[in-house]
Scaffold this active site. Structure first.
Site, short mmCIF file in Angstrom:
data_model
loop_
_atom_site.label_atom_id
_atom_site.label_comp_id
_atom_site.label_asym_id
_atom_site.label_seq_id
_atom_site.Cartn_x
_atom_site.Cartn_y
_atom_site.Cartn_z
N HIS A 65 1.03 -1.19 0.07
CA HIS A 65 -0.06 -0.17 0.01
C HIS A 65 1.03 1.16 0.01
O HIS A 65 0.61 2.14 0.85
CB HIS A 65 -0.98 0.13 1.11
N TYR A 331 3.57 -5.49 9.50
CA TYR A 331 3.43 -3.79 9.61
C TYR A 331 4.70 -3.26 10.13
O TYR A 331 5.30 -2.25 9.82
CB TYR A 331 2.17 -3.37 10.00
C1 HEM Z 1 -1.04 -11.70 6.60
C2 HEM Z 1 -1.71 -11.05 5.84
C3 HEM Z 1 -1.17 -9.56 5.58
C4 HEM Z 1 0.15 -9.07 5.57
C5 HEM Z 1 1.47 -9.88 5.65
C6 HEM Z 1 0.10 -7.54 5.22
C7 HEM Z 1 1.25 -6.77 5.07
C8 HEM Z 1 1.00 -5.39 5.04
C9 HEM Z 1 2.26 -4.59 5.20
C10 HEM Z 1 3.71 -4.91 5.25
C11 HEM Z 1 1.77 -3.24 4.97
C12 HEM Z 1 2.57 -2.01 5.15
C13 HEM Z 1 2.64 -1.44 6.59
C14 HEM Z 1 3.46 -0.19 6.92
O1 HEM Z 1 4.59 0.10 6.20
O2 HEM Z 1 2.78 0.60 7.56
C15 HEM Z 1 0.38 -3.29 4.72
C16 HEM Z 1 -0.29 -2.12 4.52
C17 HEM Z 1 -1.80 -2.23 4.62
N1 HEM Z 1 -2.66 -3.31 4.91
FE1 HEM Z 1 -2.07 -5.28 5.07
N2 HEM Z 1 -1.31 -7.15 5.03
C18 HEM Z 1 -2.09 -8.32 5.52
C19 HEM Z 1 -3.37 -8.39 5.38
C20 HEM Z 1 -4.23 -7.29 5.36
C21 HEM Z 1 -5.65 -7.65 5.49
C22 HEM Z 1 -6.46 -8.61 5.76
C23 HEM Z 1 -5.96 -6.14 5.42
C24 HEM Z 1 -7.53 -5.69 5.37
C25 HEM Z 1 -8.03 -5.16 6.13
C26 HEM Z 1 -5.07 -5.41 5.09
C27 HEM Z 1 -5.08 -3.96 5.17
C28 HEM Z 1 -3.81 -2.97 4.72
C29 HEM Z 1 -4.12 -1.58 4.84
C30 HEM Z 1 -5.24 -0.92 4.38
C31 HEM Z 1 -2.83 -1.21 4.41
C32 HEM Z 1 -2.38 0.42 4.39
C33 HEM Z 1 -2.32 1.06 5.69
C34 HEM Z 1 -2.02 2.13 5.56
O3 HEM Z 1 -2.61 3.18 5.03
O4 HEM Z 1 -0.65 2.37 6.16
N3 HEM Z 1 -3.98 -6.07 5.05
N4 HEM Z 1 -0.01 -4.54 4.87
#
Ligand code: HEM
Length: 352
Positions: A65, A331
């Site tokens: 993202h 995260y």
């Molecule tokens: C094992 C499953 C998942 C992994 C490994 C993962 C991994 C990640 C990582 C590494 C980031 C970047 C975080 C940062 O640098 O702040 C991220 C951002 C994000 N993830 Fe996931 N994610 C997973 C599942 C999900 C799910 C189920 C959702 C649904 C709600 C989700 C929603 C988001 C959103 C909205 C962001 C962006 C947040 C922002 O605006 O900073 N993720 N994810």
């Protein structure tokens, strides 16, 4: 005839070396297992983030993202959930937040309209120091239920090393052996991306418990349901089409969403994020999210926030869904990498 007086001593030494070698090997295997190098069970935050950032990471940016914009506003709580949770956020009144709209993917300059998933994340900070961070995506469910399977899904989606392109057959094969992806694929088949961040519906996907003053738990999922009518025309056809559209909409007033909570019943498995709950489940509207302003990510209020789903206030608790723990760890790892790069000034020179 000469006798070797050192022989028993040497034999002893041999055994010692053997025991030491066995202990060292066992420790090495245990270490590699714990580090996730061996075995399917061993997916780690580092492995997730390596895979998500891909071959060309963008220093200073989120590894997933990566493209987004900061927003802020107020959540007007209706008080309808106050009986189910002790959290201040559900008490009737106004609660400020910092948020972020984003698109999935690791490229901070990716074209907005090509991304398969759009997102809205919110962060609340209360006067007593408690916080609530929540991240929501456009799909209502995940395709799979475990971090190990999600890792394999990401592997199947990764570009081929030779062609640099995704192999559609790989993802087809993946879904073929994951029947639990049925609800996700039904959503995917029916979903048409809109022309605006403001008229999408965003989902918690994972379930959490609301906890009342007596300690009673109620499993819930929630969705941000748009109040904006559909945006019929694209604001622009550029890479930043969604950002430009939101900036324009905000000139005319707040962009708002209702926060609608669905209540699980005894037949729902709250630990499984791949299975949709039936539409007949009880729902309550906790209030309205009013987004009133926005700013670029660079030096914006949302840039230093990781929207870790386990940062929860009293009155909201995690379920046993294993994805929640995997998310929290990933995260943190993504945050660690980008914070270090920002600190060292290794930031890519693009608008974030
Ligand atoms: C094992 C499953 C998942 C992994 C490994 C993962 C991994 C990640 C990582 C590494 C980031 C970047 C975080 C940062 O640098 O702040 C991220 C951002 C994000 N993830 Fe996931 N994610 C997973 C599942 C999900 C799910 C189920 C959702 C649904 C709600 C989700 C929603 C988001 C959103 C909205 C962001 C962006 C947040 C922002 O605006 O900073 N993720 N994810």
């Amino acid at each position: 005839m000469q006798t070797n007086h050192n022989e028993p001593h040497n034999r002893h030494l041999g055994w010692r070396y053997l025991v030491i070698a066995v202990v060292i090997s066992a420790l090495a295997v245990a270490f590699l297992y714990a580090a996730g190098v061996l075995g399917e069970k061993g997916v780690t935050a580092q492995k997730f983030v390596n895979l998500q950032q891909g071959r060309s990471s963008h220093p200073g940016f989120r590894r997933a993202h990566a493209k987004g914009m900061c927003v802020s506003g107020e959540f007007e709580s209706s008080g309808a959930l106050a009986a189910y949770s002790t959290s201040e956020v559900f008490q009737q009144g106004s609660h400020g937040f910092v948020g972020r709209f984003s698109i999935a993917g690791n490229n901070p300059t990716a074209p907005d309209l090509k991304a398969p998933v759009r997102s809205l994340a919110l962060s609340f900070a209360f006067n007593d120091g408690q916080q609530w961070r929540l991240a929501m995506n456009t799909p209502p469910v995940m395709a799979v239920s475990t971090p190990e399977d999600f890792f394999q899904q990401l592997v199947a989606l990764s570009p081929d090393a030779k062609t640099g392109k995704r192999d559609p057959q790989k993802i087809k094969d993946f879904f073929a052996v994951h029947p639990e992806s049925k609800d996700f694929n039904a959503w995917r088949a029916s979903y048409t991306p809109t022309n605006s961040f403001a008229d999408e519906q965003y989902h918690s996907i994972n379930a959490f418990y609301l906890v009342d003053g007596q300690g009673n738990q109620q499993a819930v999922r929630w969705a941000a349901v748009p109040n904006a009518s559909p945006t019929l025309e694209l604001e622009s056809n550029t890479a930043d089409a969604l950002r430009m559209d939101l900036l324009n909409k905000l000139k005319n007033g707040p962009v708002s969403f209702d926060m609608v909570f669905s209540f699980a019943d005894a037949s729902d498995d709250e630990s499984n994020p791949a299975i949709a709950w039936p539409n007949e489940r009880k729902t309550l509207t906790a209030g309205t999210i009013n987004i009133t302003s926005s700013e670029a990510q660079t030096n914006g209020a949302c840039d230093g926030i990781r929207f870790d789903p386990l940062i929860l206030p009293q009155g909201i608790e995690p379920t046993n869904d294993p994805i929640l723990r995997a998310r929290s760890a990933a995260y943190a790892e993504s945050y660690r990498r980008r914070a270090r790069e920002q600190l060292l000034g290794e930031i890519e020179g693009v608008e974030k």
